[in-house]
Design a protein around this motif. Structure first.
Motif, PDB file in Angstrom:
ATOM      1  N   VAL A  26       3.545  -0.726   0.739  1.00 27.32           N
ATOM      2  CA  VAL A  26       2.177  -0.223   0.672  1.00 27.32           C
ATOM      3  C   VAL A  26       1.386  -1.069  -0.318  1.00 27.32           C
ATOM      4  O   VAL A  26       0.246  -1.470  -0.041  1.00 27.32           O
ATOM      5  CB  VAL A  26       2.143   1.276   0.272  1.00 27.32           C
ATOM      6  CG1 VAL A  26       0.734   1.735  -0.037  1.00 27.32           C
ATOM      7  CG2 VAL A  26       2.767   2.128   1.360  1.00 27.32           C
ATOM      8  N   VAL A  30      -2.036  -3.235   0.657  1.00 30.71           N
ATOM      9  CA  VAL A  30      -3.323  -2.924   0.045  1.00 30.71           C
ATOM     10  C   VAL A  30      -4.024  -4.195  -0.440  1.00 30.71           C
ATOM     11  O   VAL A  30      -5.242  -4.247  -0.512  1.00 30.71           O
ATOM     12  CB  VAL A  30      -3.140  -1.908  -1.111  1.00 30.71           C
ATOM     13  CG1 VAL A  30      -4.380  -1.777  -1.965  1.00 30.71           C
ATOM     14  CG2 VAL A  30      -2.759  -0.550  -0.543  1.00 30.71           C
ATOM     15  N   GLU A  37      -5.476   2.057   0.706  1.00 29.51           N
ATOM     16  CA  GLU A  37      -4.198   2.740   0.503  1.00 29.51           C
ATOM     17  C   GLU A  37      -3.834   3.657   1.663  1.00 29.51           C
ATOM     18  O   GLU A  37      -2.689   3.683   2.112  1.00 29.51           O
ATOM     19  CB  GLU A  37      -4.225   3.543  -0.803  1.00 29.51           C
ATOM     20  CG  GLU A  37      -2.875   4.106  -1.157  1.00 29.51           C
ATOM     21  CD  GLU A  37      -2.836   4.759  -2.526  1.00 29.51           C
ATOM     22  OE1 GLU A  37      -1.869   5.485  -2.778  1.00 29.51           O
ATOM     23  OE2 GLU A  37      -3.764   4.553  -3.327  1.00 29.51           O
ATOM     24  N   LYS A  38      -4.815   4.400   2.200  1.00 32.29           N
ATOM     25  CA  LYS A  38      -4.518   5.314   3.317  1.00 32.29           C
ATOM     26  C   LYS A  38      -4.039   4.547   4.547  1.00 32.29           C
ATOM     27  O   LYS A  38      -3.079   4.948   5.196  1.00 32.29           O
ATOM     28  CB  LYS A  38      -5.756   6.143   3.675  1.00 32.29           C
ATOM     29  CG  LYS A  38      -6.084   7.211   2.664  1.00 32.29           C
ATOM     30  CD  LYS A  38      -7.280   8.014   3.107  1.00 32.29           C
ATOM     31  CE  LYS A  38      -7.650   9.056   2.072  1.00 32.29           C
ATOM     32  NZ  LYS A  38      -8.804   9.860   2.474  1.00 32.29           N
ATOM     33  N   THR A  39      -4.706   3.449   4.850  1.00 29.00           N
ATOM     34  CA  THR A  39      -4.315   2.654   6.019  1.00 29.00           C
ATOM     35  C   THR A  39      -2.954   2.007   5.792  1.00 29.00           C
ATOM     36  O   THR A  39      -2.122   1.963   6.702  1.00 29.00           O
ATOM     37  CB  THR A  39      -5.378   1.589   6.335  1.00 29.00           C
ATOM     38  OG1 THR A  39      -6.633   2.244   6.543  1.00 29.00           O
ATOM     39  CG2 THR A  39      -5.021   0.794   7.574  1.00 29.00           C
ATOM     40  N   LEU A  41      -0.533   3.182   4.007  1.00 33.32           N
ATOM     41  CA  LEU A  41       0.453   4.248   4.203  1.00 33.32           C
ATOM     42  C   LEU A  41       0.685   4.517   5.683  1.00 33.32           C
ATOM     43  O   LEU A  41       1.832   4.706   6.119  1.00 33.32           O
ATOM     44  CB  LEU A  41      -0.011   5.537   3.515  1.00 33.32           C
ATOM     45  CG  LEU A  41       0.138   5.577   1.998  1.00 33.32           C
ATOM     46  CD1 LEU A  41      -0.636   6.748   1.418  1.00 33.32           C
ATOM     47  CD2 LEU A  41       1.596   5.659   1.606  1.00 33.32           C
ATOM     48  N   LYS A  42      -0.376   4.515   6.469  1.00 32.30           N
ATOM     49  CA  LYS A  42      -0.248   4.741   7.918  1.00 32.30           C
ATOM     50  C   LYS A  42       0.558   3.626   8.574  1.00 32.30           C
ATOM     51  O   LYS A  42       1.343   3.873   9.492  1.00 32.30           O
ATOM     52  CB  LYS A  42      -1.628   4.847   8.560  1.00 32.30           C
ATOM     53  CG  LYS A  42      -2.352   6.127   8.220  1.00 32.30           C
ATOM     54  CD  LYS A  42      -3.721   6.141   8.862  1.00 32.30           C
ATOM     55  CE  LYS A  42      -4.519   7.341   8.402  1.00 32.30           C
ATOM     56  NZ  LYS A  42      -5.880   7.332   8.948  1.00 32.30           N
ATOM     57  N   GLU A  45       4.208   4.250   7.647  1.00 32.20           N
ATOM     58  CA  GLU A  45       4.698   5.421   8.378  1.00 32.20           C
ATOM     59  C   GLU A  45       4.902   5.101   9.856  1.00 32.20           C
ATOM     60  O   GLU A  45       5.909   5.500  10.448  1.00 32.20           O
ATOM     61  CB  GLU A  45       3.715   6.589   8.224  1.00 32.20           C
ATOM     62  CG  GLU A  45       3.725   7.197   6.839  1.00 32.20           C
ATOM     63  CD  GLU A  45       2.593   8.196   6.615  1.00 32.20           C
ATOM     64  OE1 GLU A  45       1.778   8.431   7.543  1.00 32.20           O
ATOM     65  OE2 GLU A  45       2.519   8.738   5.501  1.00 32.20           O
ATOM     66  N   GLY A  64      -6.821   3.548  12.170  1.00 29.93           N
ATOM     67  CA  GLY A  64      -7.488   2.969  11.004  1.00 29.93           C
ATOM     68  C   GLY A  64      -7.509   1.454  11.030  1.00 29.93           C
ATOM     69  O   GLY A  64      -8.200   0.831  10.232  1.00 29.93           O
TER      70      GLY A  64
END
Length: 85
Positions: A26, A30, A37-39, A41-42, A45, A64
């Motif tokens: 992650v 970034v 950060e959200k993307t 993480l996606k 995942e 995203g």
């Protein structure tokens, strides 16, 4: 001194060559322009659930990540392991 050593190591590992999206953390993702950060993480995942990406363009399957983002980051990524080439 300890922080400065860690910081230098991280920035070097992220900025050298292309990042393998099948191994990138992650924190490394970034660093890419257009990836927050959200993307990031996606992406991780998605990779854990669906398996390794077969091509960089498979990232558009992650919510995203669109074509505009791909245009910004495509040249910075690979799915190949540089150590095996």
């Amino acid at each position: 001194y300890w922080f400065s050593s860690i910081g230098n190591f991280q920035s070097t590992s992220v900025s050298v060559g292309e990042d393998n999206i099948n191994k990138a953390s992650v924190e490394q993702l970034v660093e890419l322009k257009g990836i927050g950060e959200k993307t990031a993480l996606k992406i991780v995942e998605y990779r854990e659930k669906e398996g390794n990406f077969k091509s960089v363009d498979d990232l558009v399957n992650v919510k995203g990540v669109g074509t505009k983002t791909m245009d910004k980051i495509r040249g910075q990524l690979t799915v190949k392991d540089d150590k095996k080439q």
